[in-house]
Design an enzyme around this catalytic site. Structure first.
Site, short mmCIF file in Angstrom:
data_model
loop_
_atom_site.label_atom_id
_atom_site.label_comp_id
_atom_site.label_asym_id
_atom_site.label_seq_id
_atom_site.Cartn_x
_atom_site.Cartn_y
_atom_site.Cartn_z
N ARG A 112 0.89 -1.27 -0.05
CA ARG A 112 -0.05 -0.05 -0.15
C ARG A 112 1.02 1.20 0.03
O ARG A 112 1.51 1.35 1.09
CB ARG A 112 -0.78 -0.04 1.11
CG ARG A 112 -2.02 -0.96 1.00
CD ARG A 112 -2.98 -1.06 -0.09
NE ARG A 112 -3.94 -1.98 0.09
CZ ARG A 112 -4.84 -1.91 -0.67
NH1 ARG A 112 -4.93 -1.24 -1.92
NH2 ARG A 112 -5.94 -2.83 -0.65
N ALA A 129 -11.02 -7.52 -1.02
CA ALA A 129 -11.70 -6.51 -1.01
C ALA A 129 -11.58 -5.40 -2.32
O ALA A 129 -10.60 -5.72 -2.97
CB ALA A 129 -11.24 -5.40 0.14
N GLU A 136 -14.56 -9.67 -6.34
CA GLU A 136 -13.09 -9.55 -5.51
C GLU A 136 -12.56 -10.53 -5.25
O GLU A 136 -11.36 -10.79 -5.28
CB GLU A 136 -13.60 -8.40 -4.68
CG GLU A 136 -13.89 -6.90 -5.23
CD GLU A 136 -12.70 -6.55 -6.01
OE1 GLU A 136 -11.50 -6.68 -5.88
OE2 GLU A 136 -12.98 -5.51 -6.69
N GLU A 188 -8.88 -11.64 -6.34
CA GLU A 188 -7.71 -11.43 -5.66
C GLU A 188 -7.36 -12.63 -4.71
O GLU A 188 -6.29 -12.77 -4.24
CB GLU A 188 -8.12 -10.47 -4.47
CG GLU A 188 -8.31 -8.95 -5.06
CD GLU A 188 -8.25 -7.81 -3.81
OE1 GLU A 188 -8.44 -8.21 -2.70
OE2 GLU A 188 -8.19 -6.73 -4.35
N GLU A 199 -1.20 -5.57 -7.30
CA GLU A 199 -1.84 -6.95 -7.12
C GLU A 199 -1.23 -8.04 -7.71
O GLU A 199 -1.24 -9.50 -7.17
CB GLU A 199 -3.35 -6.84 -7.70
CG GLU A 199 -4.36 -6.08 -6.91
CD GLU A 199 -5.81 -5.98 -7.63
OE1 GLU A 199 -5.83 -6.44 -8.74
OE2 GLU A 199 -6.49 -5.48 -7.23
#
Length: 214
Positions: free
Chosen positions: A72, A84, A101, A105, A153
């Protein structure tokens, strides 16, 4: 003294004027002039116009939680989180967004869905509302049907963590993502009655400022 019912309530105010101060790639900053109902005065407020989000606490038959680790940039850290993402697909229902999602993910689907909780992450400065789901009986998607992840990701890793260990990580300050923390603690509380009092997964997301019915 009698304790009043503990429940947030809708409380609309008259909108006098609205201006978009900043238009971004994902969200905008809005300036509102609002009339207060009690005093008749007005207030000026700037806030983030946010599409909202969904998050998914995936739990297997051993009551292990699926955690994902992602970089992040604003905080300069890799954080342990749960799947999420934004509600940014026009016309997509929150439950369908959560399923998308989870597939994108974590390469997974799930047979059993329910709602853990709904949350405003920063109601003084953002319209962001997040619905947190509990997904059980997960299944790994076939390799040829998995989502191609890019950018941050692409660096994701995942791990199955016993629920009790995840709770301990939250309380010891080792997990910082707010929806992950909320989901883990909510799951621990729901576990006390064998998850019997959780809401149906397709219940309307009425607290979301842009999904309110009526």
């Amino acid at each position: 003294m009698q304790t009043p019912p503990i429940s947030d309530e809708f409380s609309p105010r008259e909108l006098l004027a609205r201006e978009t101060l900043y238009q971004g790639r994902i969200w905008n900053v809005i300036h509102d002039s609002v009339k207060l109902s009690e005093t008749g005065g007005t207030i000026e407020r700037d806030y983030i116009d946010h599409p909202g989000a969904v998050s998914v606490l995936v739990m297997d038959e051993e009551e292990r939680v699926l955690m994902i680790n992602q970089y992040r940039h604003p905080v300069g850290m890799r954080l342990w989180e749960i799947p999420a993402g934004l509600l940014d697909v026009e016309g997509e229902l929150p439950l369908d967004g959560a399923k998308r999602e989870l597939w994108e993910e974590a390469d997974r689907t799930a047979e059993q869905w329910s709602i853990l909780t709904d949350v405003f992450l920063s109601p003084g400065s953002s319209a962001e509302a997040v619905r947190v789901y509990l997904a059980r009986e997960p299944k790994l998607a076939p390799e040829d049907q998995r989502h191609l992840r890019t950018e941050e990701e692409a660096e994701m890793i995942s791990a199955w963590v016993p629920l009790q260990d995840a709770v301990a990580a939250v309380l010891s300050g080792k997990i910082h993502n707010p929806t992950a923390m909320i989901a883990i603690l909510a799951a621990q509380a729901a576990r006390a009655d064998n998850y019997a009092n959780l809401r149906e997964a397709n219940e309307p997301f009425d607290v979301h400022p842009y999904l309110r019915q009526g």
